[in-house]
Design a protein around this motif. Structure first.
Motif, PDB file in Angstrom:
ATOM      1  N   GLU A 182      13.187  -4.882   3.237  1.00 51.18           N
ATOM      2  CA  GLU A 182      12.615  -3.555   3.457  1.00 51.18           C
ATOM      3  C   GLU A 182      12.654  -3.276   4.953  1.00 51.18           C
ATOM      4  O   GLU A 182      12.265  -4.132   5.771  1.00 51.18           O
ATOM      5  N   PHE A 250      15.222   0.574   1.636  1.00 50.64           N
ATOM      6  CA  PHE A 250      15.656  -0.738   1.183  1.00 50.64           C
ATOM      7  C   PHE A 250      17.060  -0.976   1.723  1.00 50.64           C
ATOM      8  O   PHE A 250      17.917  -0.107   1.589  1.00 50.64           O
ATOM      9  N   ASN A 260      13.230   4.824   0.194  1.00 51.48           N
ATOM     10  CA  ASN A 260      12.126   4.523  -0.715  1.00 51.48           C
ATOM     11  C   ASN A 260      11.122   5.664  -0.663  1.00 51.48           C
ATOM     12  O   ASN A 260      11.052   6.478  -1.561  1.00 51.48           O
TER      13      ASN A 260
END
Lengths: 376, 376
Positions: A182, A250, A260
Motif C-alpha cells: 500500500e 495499491f 483505493n
C-alpha cells in the motif's frame, strides 16, 4: 488570518502548530463532543456553541475530519470561503461517488459492484470471484473509517452474514487486490490551481490502523511516481480542489497502481513530511487555503513515521534514538487510540531501518516493521 | 508535563510550539503588561494575577526573558523546580558578576574597568586608551538590553556627558574590540550534566538589533569551534546550568575569540536551528528542563536567519523564495519591533547567499547582507 477548522483532533492541533509561524490563529468547531486540539479556541457543538459563533470568528474555513454532516459544511460555505469545497467533501464521503469519479477520470481501481441487498451481495461476490478474485471486500457506501463497516468474503455463502454485520442499505463490493504494498501520494493545490506533489510513501497497517509510513521509497521508478501524480492531479483539477488531498493506492506486482480511496485532508501517511520534507503537509495545506505560494515538497532524507498506539511506551528511550522527532497529541492512553507518532530521519536507508527497529521495540504492541523493499 | 514560563513574548511562543509535540502544555507569567505569546495560558502580573496562581498550575518553571526581578525568581525556585537556576539568572543580569565569572574561568574578555563616577569613567577611559584601545564602551552594570544604557567614548573628555546619558550608579568600561566579526555559540546542558553544542553562528546587527545569523560557518576551524565550546562548557558546569545558554563572542583577526556576554535562554541567534539543525534550540531547552535526553545539534544544511523588523514586508514574496521558512510572532507593526524571522536553508552557501539577498530586498529597511567570509 484567523483559520476556522471543522474538527478538533490531532490533525487540527498539528495544523495550528504549523500555522502560528505563518501568523495564523485558530478556532475549532467540534461536532463529536471529545475535542483534543487543545490550542487556540475550540467551540463544541454538543455543548451548545453555535455555528454562527464559529463563523463570526474566522476568515477562512477548512476541515481536518471528513465525517462531517454535509448540510453543516454547505452552511459554512454559504458564509465563508471553505477549502476544500463542500463538493470535494461530498465525493470523499461517499464511496460510490468517489469510485464514479475515479472511473470518469480513467483512474484504475479494483473491479467493483454496487449492491442493495444480501442477494445482490452474493451475486456480486460470485461474479467477481468468477473473474479471478480470491476474495471480495464489502464496504458501506458512507462513513467507512479505519476498517469499520467492512467485511471480507471468501465465498458467496457468506453474503447474508456480511450484509447483516455491516448493516447498511447500500454497499460497494470490491475484488480483493493481490497487491505488493500500500502506498499513498499527497498533493497540494493552491487557489490559483498550482499543484505540488510529495514523494510516494509506503504504508503498513495492523488491525486497520496505520503503523508505519516510509518515504521516499528507494524502489519507485520515476514513471510510477508520475503515474500517481497524474491520477491525483486529475482528481485535484476535476474537483477544483484547494488544499491537501491524499490518495491511497495499491501497488501491484507489475509495479502499476490501483486507486483505493482518497481523503480530503492532511493525512497520517503524510506526517513524515513534518521532519522529512522541506515543507510539511500541514504548512502547505495552510498556505493553499489562504492563497499563499506553496512550499517545496522535496524529501530532505529517508524518513519513517511510526505511530504510537494505545500506550505511550518508553518516551525517554524513543527520544534517545538519533534523528527521532516525537509528536505527542496530549491524549490519555486507551487501546487502539492514536496518541502520537515518531518521525525517524536518517542519512541513509539502512540506518533508518535500524532506527525503526529500535523504536518498534520500545513501543508495546507495535508490529515488527517489514517493508516490501527489504529482503526477508 | 505543564511548563511554566516567566515572560510571555515570542521566545515563549516558540518554546510552546516546540513543546506541544513533546506532550507539554504552557502557562506564562507576564510582568511587562504586554504579553504576546498568545498560546496556552498567560497570567499577567500587572492585571492582578498572582504568582501563586501561576505556581499552582505548573510542574517546572523556566524563563524566556532575563530582565526579571530576582526576588520573584527566587520565590519561584522556593516552590517549583526552576531551570536555569536563579543564580544563573543573577550572574547574567549583572555585567560585573558575569565578567568576574569569565575571569575566574579564564575565559578571555576585552580589557575592562568598573567605575562609580564620571571622574572614574574618565580615568578608566584614559587608561584603556593608553593601553591601545581606539575607543571604550561604557555600559550600565544592570539591565543592558539591545544597546540601551550604553555609550561609546573616543576621548576621556566625553566621560561627563556619557555618565549623565547612561544615568546609572555603576558602569563597566570596556576596551572597544577591533573584531573581525561577532559570533555566538549556543549550548544545552541537561539535568544530568550532559552537554551538547550547536555550531557557531555569525551575527550581524544594525542599530543594536540582530539582523542576520548564519550557520554553520565555512571558515571556522575545528579549533575555534572547540575554543568556543570549551568556554561555554566551563560556564555551564560552573553554574550547574540546565537549559540553553548563549554566549556572544568577538572573533579577532588572529581567529581567537573574546567573550562579550551571555544570555540564560533561547536566543535570537539560535533561531536558525528551527529549520537548519536536527533539533531546535527550543526543543532542546525543553528536553533539558524536564530531564529528557538532549537531541542532536548537527546542522542539516547552510542556514541563515533574517529578522523581520518593524514592518512585515512582502510576505508572499518571502514565501516564494525556495527553502524559506517563515516565523511570524503575531505582533502588529511598529518601528524597531521584532515581528518575526525568516529561516533560509539551501544546499550550498552560494545558493544560500543568493536567497538572503533576495529576502533582504523584500524587507523594508533591511541592511544589505554582508558576511565576513564573502569577498567584498
Amino acid at each position: 488570518m484567523r483559520i476556522g477548522v471543522l474538527g478538533a483532533g490531532q490533525l487540527g492541533q498539528m495544523l495550528a502548530l504549523s500555522g502560528y509561524p505563518l501568523g495564523n490563529r485558530f478556532t475549532f468547531f467540534d461536532t463529536t463532543g471529545s475535542p483534543s486540539a487543545d490550542i487556540g479556541e475550540t467551540l463544541c457543538d454538543p455543548s451548545g456553541a453555535t455555528l454562527q459563533d464559529f463563523l463570526a470568528q474566522v476568515d477562512v474555513v477548512t476541515y481536518e475530519f471528513e465525517h462531517l454532516p454535509l448540510p453543516l459544511v454547505q452552511q459554512v460555505a454559504a458564509h465563508k470561503p471553505l477549502y476544500p469545497s463542500a463538493e470535494a467533501l461530498r465525493v470523499c464521503q461517499n464511496r460510490e461517488a468517489e469510485k464514479s469519479l475515479f472511473d470518469a477520470l480513467n483512474i484504475p481501481v479494483a473491479d467493483y459492484r454496487l449492491v442493495d441487498s444480501a442477494e445482490q451481495l452474493a451475486d456480486a461476490c460470485r461474479e467477481l470471484m468468477q473473474q479471478g478474485a480470491a476474495a471480495v471486500v464489502a464496504k458501506s457506501i458512507t462513513e467507512g473509517y479505519d476498517g469499520k463497516g467492512q467485511a471480507v468474503l471468501r465465498d458467496p455463502a457468506e453474503a447474508q452474514q456480511a450484509w447483516q454485520q455491516i448493516g447498511h442499505a447500500r454497499l460497494i463490493v470490491e475484488s480483493f487486490v493481490n497487491f505488493v504494498r500500500e502506498v499513498s501520494i499527497i498533493a497540494v493545490r493552491g487557489r490559483e490551481g498550482d499543484v505540488v506533489f510529495y514523494p510516494l510513501a509506503e504504508n503498513h497497517h495492523a488491525e486497520g490502523i496505520l503503523r508505519y509510513s516510509l518515504a521516499p521509497l528507494p524502489d519507485v521508478s520515476a514513471s510510477v511516481q508520475q503515474q500517481a501524480e497524474g491520477y491525483i492531479h486529475r482528481l485535484l483539477d476535476s474537483l477544483n480542489y484547494v488544499g491537501v488531498l491524499t490518495l491511497e493506492l495499491f501497488q501491484q506486482a507489475d509495479g502499476t497502481l490501483l486507486a483505493n480511496e482518497m481523503a480530503p485532508r492532511v493525512h497520517n501517511s503524510g506526517h513524515w513530511t513534518q521532519n522529512g520534507a522541506v515543507t510539511s503537509q500541514f504548512e502547505n495545506h495552510l498556505r493553499a487555503v489562504q492563497g499563499l505560494p506553496l512550499g517545496a515538497t522535496d524529501a530532505i532524507a529517508p524518513t519513517c513515521m511510526v505511530n504510537i498506539i494505545g500506550t505511550l511506551g518508553d518516551v525517554k528511550g524513543l527520544l534517545e534514538i538519533e534523528g527521532a522527532h516525537l509528536h505527542l497529541y496530549g491524549k490519555s492512553e486507551r487501546p487502539g487510540r492514536k496518541l502520537g507518532h515518531l518521525n525517524l530521519v536518517a542519512e541513509d536507508l539502512p540506518t533508518l531501518l535500524e532506527r525503526v527497529e529500535q523504536a518498534s521495540r520500545l513501543l508495546p504492541g507495535a508490529p515488527a516493521p517489514q517493508f516490501s523493499f527489504v529482503p526477508s
